[in-house]
Design a protein around this motif. Structure first.
Motif: not given
Length: 401
Positions: A265-286
């Motif tokens: 488990i990794e907690w991305l505390h304070g990650v800007p919303h602008a970076e969330v799309y990138g994380l989402m696109g690379q994720a296997a699933l939400l």
């Protein structure tokens, strides 16, 4: 078109606040003149209890300010989002006093439930749904764990039920899902005045590659969002798939402890919303483990579909209406073992994940594009103007300018 958007921001920004910002941007992009009237719950801290209770039930200040902004902007419609607690339903009457139609988007169940999420003790609860006096919500301290605070919300709901506010002072309600509409009708809101318009992603992001090999949770770290279920599921998944958590909230401590004992488990505390799309696109699933129904299909699900990312969510509420086994999987709400099993099934089958990625994007293209959303909004505004022209406002108190 001249549109006034009114919204009471939360202390911790979430999907609802982002929905409001996206809708304003969409309207402006289509050439509409949009003025906003926004208050923030940050100012609540300096208020006395009785002062806050009074404003929650009937804010003369907000009503007067709404009338002033309507006149200055020459608004043709007022679109409310969250009015709790500082704007209050008095603002509806202020808009009608200026002969302007009222639209209210209901992002949650605030008008039919003391805590707005139809949840108690970690389980869906409908004890107050449709009841004239939501006394159980007070007895169980459903709002902020406080009977006094719960009594204030219950008082607001009762007062405006007696005034006829919910039936007559709003020209059109907007429910972001069919499930939400059904529950609002059960709660006593007039079925003929509730339109369904889902949330959307604007601007629409491109499809991601999904090659990160991790699961992603994005959202508030709180009980109703199922964070305990999420963390329990990953106790058995630590050697199967990594989990990235993006968000903050009252259960941040529990997440911090889970990160310390579970290297997956990794907690991305304070990650800007602008970076969330990138994380989402690379994720296997939400992963969306919500204990509550979610009155709207959560914005994060729509964003995941836009990126072509499959979703694993509970089999209840709005999620069960749209996650169909092709664009993701549903698990039994609150069942950490079932959640873990569904995640493990997807991550073990690369071809299934690839098919689901394509289906997730197709779901977005069919249901959640900005252009379709704008067309739906225009139809809602037209409908509100028609209702308003019939003069159905039959009750209420005089608003002091």
């Amino acid at each position: 078109m001249n549109i006034l958007v009114a919204h009471n921001f939360y202390k911790l920004a979430g999907g609802e606040d982002l929905c409001v910002a996206s809708e304003i941007a969409l309207l402006r992009a289509h050439g509409h003149q949009v003025e906003s009237y926004c208050l923030s719950n940050d100012s609540v801290d300096g208020m006395r209890r009785l002062q806050l209770a009074g404003r929650t039930i009937w804010s003369l200040q907000a009503a007067a300010e709404i009338r002033r902004v309507i006149r200055a902007h020459r608004a043709e419609i007022v679109h409310f989002h969250n009015t709790f607690p500082l704007i209050s339903p008095a603002a509806y009457y202020a808009a009608h006093a200026e002969a302007v139609p009222v639209v209210q988007t209901l992002h949650n169940f605030r008008l039919v439930c003391v805590n707005a999420v139809l949840l108690r003790d970690g389980r869906p609860c409908e004890d107050c749904l449709g009841k004239a006096i939501p006394w159980r919500g007070v007895v169980h301290s459903c709002y902020r764990g406080s009977r006094a605070a719960s009594a204030t919300v219950a008082g607001m709901l009762m007062a405006h039920r007696l005034l006829g506010t919910w039936r007559h002072a709003v020209d059109v309600y907007v429910a972001p899902s069919e499930f939400g509409r059904r529950k609002l009708i059960e709660g006593g809101l007039p079925a003929a005045r509730i339109a369904v318009k889902p949330n959307f992603a604007y601007p629409a992001p491109g499809v991601g590659e999904g090659e990160g090999g991790y699961a992603l949770y994005v959202g508030r770290l709180s009980e109703e969002k199922g964070v305990h279920t999420l963390l329990a599921a990953w106790e058995g998944l630590r050697n199967v798939v990594p989990l990235k958590i993006a968000g903050d909230g009252p259960l941040a401590g529990a997440v911090r402890e889970a990160v310390a004992r579970n290297p997956a488990i990794e907690w991305l505390h304070g990650v800007p919303h602008a970076e969330v799309y990138g994380l989402m696109g690379q994720a296997a699933l939400l992963v969306l483990p919500s204990q509550c129904y979610e009155g709207a299909l959560p914005r994060v699900v729509i964003e995941a579909f836009a990126k072509g990312t499959p979703v694993v969510a509970p089999r209840h509420g709005a999620m069960a209406d749209i996650i169909d086994g092709g664009n993701g999987l549903c698990f039994a709400a609150g069942d950490a073992r079932d959640l873990a099993a569904k995640v493990q099934r997807l991550c073990a089958d690369a071809s299934l994940l690839m098919r689901m990625r394509r289906a997730a994007r197709r779901t977005f293209d069919r249901n959640f594009t900005a252009d379709a959303n704008h067309d739906a909004l225009m139809e809602i505004y037209r409908r509100a103007a028609e209702v308003h022209a019939r003069g159905d406002l039959k009750t209420g108190a005089e608003v002091v300018a």
